[in-house]
Design a protein around this motif. Sequence first.
Motif, PDB file in Angstrom:
ATOM      1  N   GLN A  11     -14.752 -20.864  23.215  1.00 47.62           N
ATOM      2  CA  GLN A  11     -14.391 -21.667  22.040  1.00 47.62           C
ATOM      3  C   GLN A  11     -13.234 -22.622  22.387  1.00 47.62           C
ATOM      4  N   ALA A  12     -12.360 -22.900  21.425  1.00 50.53           N
ATOM      5  CA  ALA A  12     -11.328 -23.903  21.707  1.00 50.53           C
ATOM      6  C   ALA A  12     -10.280 -23.914  20.606  1.00 50.53           C
ATOM      7  N   LEU A  13      -9.209 -24.700  20.862  1.00 46.16           N
ATOM      8  CA  LEU A  13      -8.061 -24.665  19.939  1.00 46.16           C
ATOM      9  C   LEU A  13      -8.406 -25.028  18.489  1.00 46.16           C
ATOM     10  N   MET A  14      -9.281 -26.009  18.307  1.00 46.06           N
ATOM     11  CA  MET A  14      -9.586 -26.426  16.937  1.00 46.06           C
ATOM     12  C   MET A  14     -10.449 -25.392  16.204  1.00 46.06           C
ATOM     13  N   LEU A  15     -10.904 -24.367  16.956  1.00 44.66           N
ATOM     14  CA  LEU A  15     -11.623 -23.249  16.327  1.00 44.66           C
ATOM     15  C   LEU A  15     -10.747 -22.000  16.295  1.00 44.66           C
ATOM     16  N   ASP A  16      -9.471 -22.159  16.642  1.00 41.34           N
ATOM     17  CA  ASP A  16      -8.552 -21.015  16.671  1.00 41.34           C
ATOM     18  C   ASP A  16      -8.304 -20.487  15.254  1.00 41.34           C
ATOM     19  N   ILE A  17      -8.215 -19.178  15.142  1.00 35.66           N
ATOM     20  CA  ILE A  17      -8.066 -18.535  13.828  1.00 35.66           C
ATOM     21  C   ILE A  17      -6.772 -18.979  13.122  1.00 35.66           C
ATOM     22  N   ASP A  18      -5.716 -19.287  13.871  1.00 36.61           N
ATOM     23  CA  ASP A  18      -4.460 -19.744  13.261  1.00 36.61           C
ATOM     24  C   ASP A  18      -4.309 -21.261  13.267  1.00 36.61           C
ATOM     25  N   PHE A  19      -4.600 -21.900  14.393  1.00 37.05           N
ATOM     26  CA  PHE A  19      -4.235 -23.306  14.556  1.00 37.05           C
ATOM     27  C   PHE A  19      -5.409 -24.271  14.457  1.00 37.05           C
ATOM     28  N   GLY A  20      -6.598 -23.757  14.184  1.00 40.37           N
ATOM     29  CA  GLY A  20      -7.762 -24.620  14.018  1.00 40.37           C
ATOM     30  C   GLY A  20      -7.908 -25.043  12.569  1.00 40.37           C
ATOM     31  N   SER A  38      -8.376 -15.900  19.075  1.00 37.42           N
ATOM     32  CA  SER A  38      -7.388 -16.897  19.515  1.00 37.42           C
ATOM     33  C   SER A  38      -7.774 -17.459  20.881  1.00 37.42           C
ATOM     34  N   PRO A  39      -8.504 -18.573  20.865  1.00 41.21           N
ATOM     35  CA  PRO A  39      -8.958 -19.139  22.147  1.00 41.21           C
ATOM     36  C   PRO A  39      -7.857 -19.966  22.805  1.00 41.21           C
ATOM     37  N   THR A  40      -6.653 -19.445  22.826  1.00 40.00           N
ATOM     38  CA  THR A  40      -5.502 -20.177  23.355  1.00 40.00           C
ATOM     39  C   THR A  40      -5.013 -19.512  24.642  1.00 40.00           C
ATOM     40  N   THR A  41      -4.076 -20.178  25.297  1.00 40.25           N
ATOM     41  CA  THR A  41      -3.456 -19.552  26.475  1.00 40.25           C
ATOM     42  C   THR A  41      -2.699 -18.307  26.016  1.00 40.25           C
ATOM     43  N   ASP A  47      -9.969 -14.349  42.922  1.00 41.31           N
ATOM     44  CA  ASP A  47     -10.271 -12.941  43.207  1.00 41.31           C
ATOM     45  C   ASP A  47     -10.714 -12.200  41.949  1.00 41.31           C
ATOM     46  N   TYR A  48     -10.255 -12.696  40.801  1.00 43.31           N
ATOM     47  CA  TYR A  48     -10.642 -12.107  39.511  1.00 43.31           C
ATOM     48  C   TYR A  48     -10.949 -13.238  38.536  1.00 43.31           C
ATOM     49  N   ILE A  49     -11.981 -13.051  37.727  1.00 42.36           N
ATOM     50  CA  ILE A  49     -12.279 -14.007  36.660  1.00 42.36           C
ATOM     51  C   ILE A  49     -12.413 -13.180  35.385  1.00 42.36           C
ATOM     52  N   VAL A  50     -11.588 -13.502  34.400  1.00 37.72           N
ATOM     53  CA  VAL A  50     -11.449 -12.637  33.228  1.00 37.72           C
ATOM     54  C   VAL A  50     -11.752 -13.405  31.940  1.00 37.72           C
ATOM     55  N   ARG A  51     -12.703 -12.897  31.154  1.00 33.51           N
ATOM     56  CA  ARG A  51     -12.889 -13.406  29.776  1.00 33.51           C
ATOM     57  C   ARG A  51     -11.970 -12.577  28.890  1.00 33.51           C
ATOM     58  N   TYR A  52     -11.268 -13.195  27.939  1.00 30.54           N
ATOM     59  CA  TYR A  52     -10.267 -12.456  27.166  1.00 30.54           C
ATOM     60  C   TYR A  52     -10.425 -12.559  25.647  1.00 30.54           C
ATOM     61  N   GLN A  53     -11.369 -13.335  25.163  1.00 32.29           N
ATOM     62  CA  GLN A  53     -11.596 -13.416  23.705  1.00 32.29           C
ATOM     63  C   GLN A  53     -13.012 -13.907  23.430  1.00 32.29           C
TER      64      GLN A  53
END
Length: 428
Positions: free
Chosen positions: A223-232, A241-244, A28-34
């Motif tokens: 993007q993805a986890l290995m490109l995450d600002i903290d954990f990539g 933060s392309p994380t959950t 019902d909803y599709i949300v981009r968040y980062q």
Amino acid sequence: MPTFVVVGLQWGDEGKGKITDILSAKSDYIVRYQGGNNAGHTVYVGENKFVLHLLPSGVLQDKGKCIIANGVVVDPKAFMEEIDTLESQGLSTDHVFISRRAHIIMPYHIMLDTYREEFAGKGQIGTTKRGIGPCYEDKISRVGIRAIDLLNPDILEEKIKENLKVKNALFEKLFDKPTVDYKDILEQYLEYGKKLAHRIVDTELEINQAIDEGKNVLFEGAQALMLDIDFGTYPYVTSSSPTTGGVTVGAGVPPNKLETLIGVSKAYSTRVGNGPYPTELFDEVGEQIRKVGHEFGATTGRPRRCGWLDLVALKHACMINGITHLVITKLDVLSKFKNIKVCTAYETEDGKVIDYFTSSTTKLALYKPIYEELPGWDEDITKISSFDELPQNAQSYIHFIEKYLGIEVYLVSVGPERTQNILKKELF
Ligand code: GDP
Ligand code: IMO
Ligand code: MG
């Protein structure tokens, strides 16, 4: 709480767009968040190819409301171009909205991104030059311009003038580039404001209410986890933060409302841009993966670096994201390889064997992958729709990944088209 989050587990381009598209049929909803229009999500519907950069891939199903939430950085020009392209392809975009809190990419962000990369020479990150990093910097520095500001000429003028004092000093004194005048930008962005006014709304209340009412709400990561600002692999990462976990701040949804956490990984790996990548292949095998998998960036057209699957990195990604459901894409690309390698550990620069990820980017660049070799298969698997029909060695490959990660694969993708999937388990 029927919430679903789709995130990338590698260095981007895992096929998140395709998976979001499939799930959107029932959302019902599709949300981009980062992220922003640094993303490139390609979806094939029959013969038709759609490339989404800023809009949620759910727009293709024309069912759920599409929201660009507060955590996204929005280039209004790119947004309108994307809307025009989709409409010229016969799609409706009336159901696409932008959060009033979303930060706006300004021309000086794109200039800064570009000049900085030039200035860094060999040390450059290899960004998409879409102004993503500089826009997030302004947000954190509390000088950013938000979507809501596009609707208020006085505030917009003041903010642009203030920002340009600093930006122009940098352009002139550090980068030796021409300065920019506020008037042109103001005029252009007020015009965007007028055109986008009906789409700029508050989104967090509506999203939370929809969840509380039991509606299906899907969050699409870029993007993805290995490109995450903290954990990539910092600093060779993107600025969000392309994380959950990113959903909580990027859309205003608390963690206890997030239920099904879907991680997407290719059956091998790719990376665009610079930075360490232990399983990268520089030989004809890497070349074959690039050719068969059409591994060229959807946003910048750059050839993607290609390599074997890195399970050490993938385990790190699954842990940080709390993945409950795994998707493996592009298994078809591995058909015809006699043997398939999978990295299960690293040998460090001083000869130690480790099976966990490191925070040291410089050390990671020195690590050598330790591989297990699995037998390949020869058959074309692009028309297979049931797991049992896959060649035995392809099934074993999937089982090997599941066992290493301790997470079940719920969907295997065997081609770029919307319907080329093997669903191991119904989600909803
Ligand atoms: P995203 O950024 O994660 O959405 O991924 P991209 O769209 O940038 O890159 C994935 C590419 O692989 C796209 O061109 C897709 O059309 C394609 N693709 C997705 N799944 C499959 C698959 O299972 N097999 C093949 N051969 N291509 C796929
Ligand atoms: P999707 O959503 C692959 C990479 C860039 C660069 C780094 C920083 O399609 O998976 P940025 O412009 O974000 O400051 O660049 O991140 N990058 C991506 N690589 N897929 C993406 O998005 C990417 N978005 C950014 O190549 O290395
Ligand atoms: Mg992509």
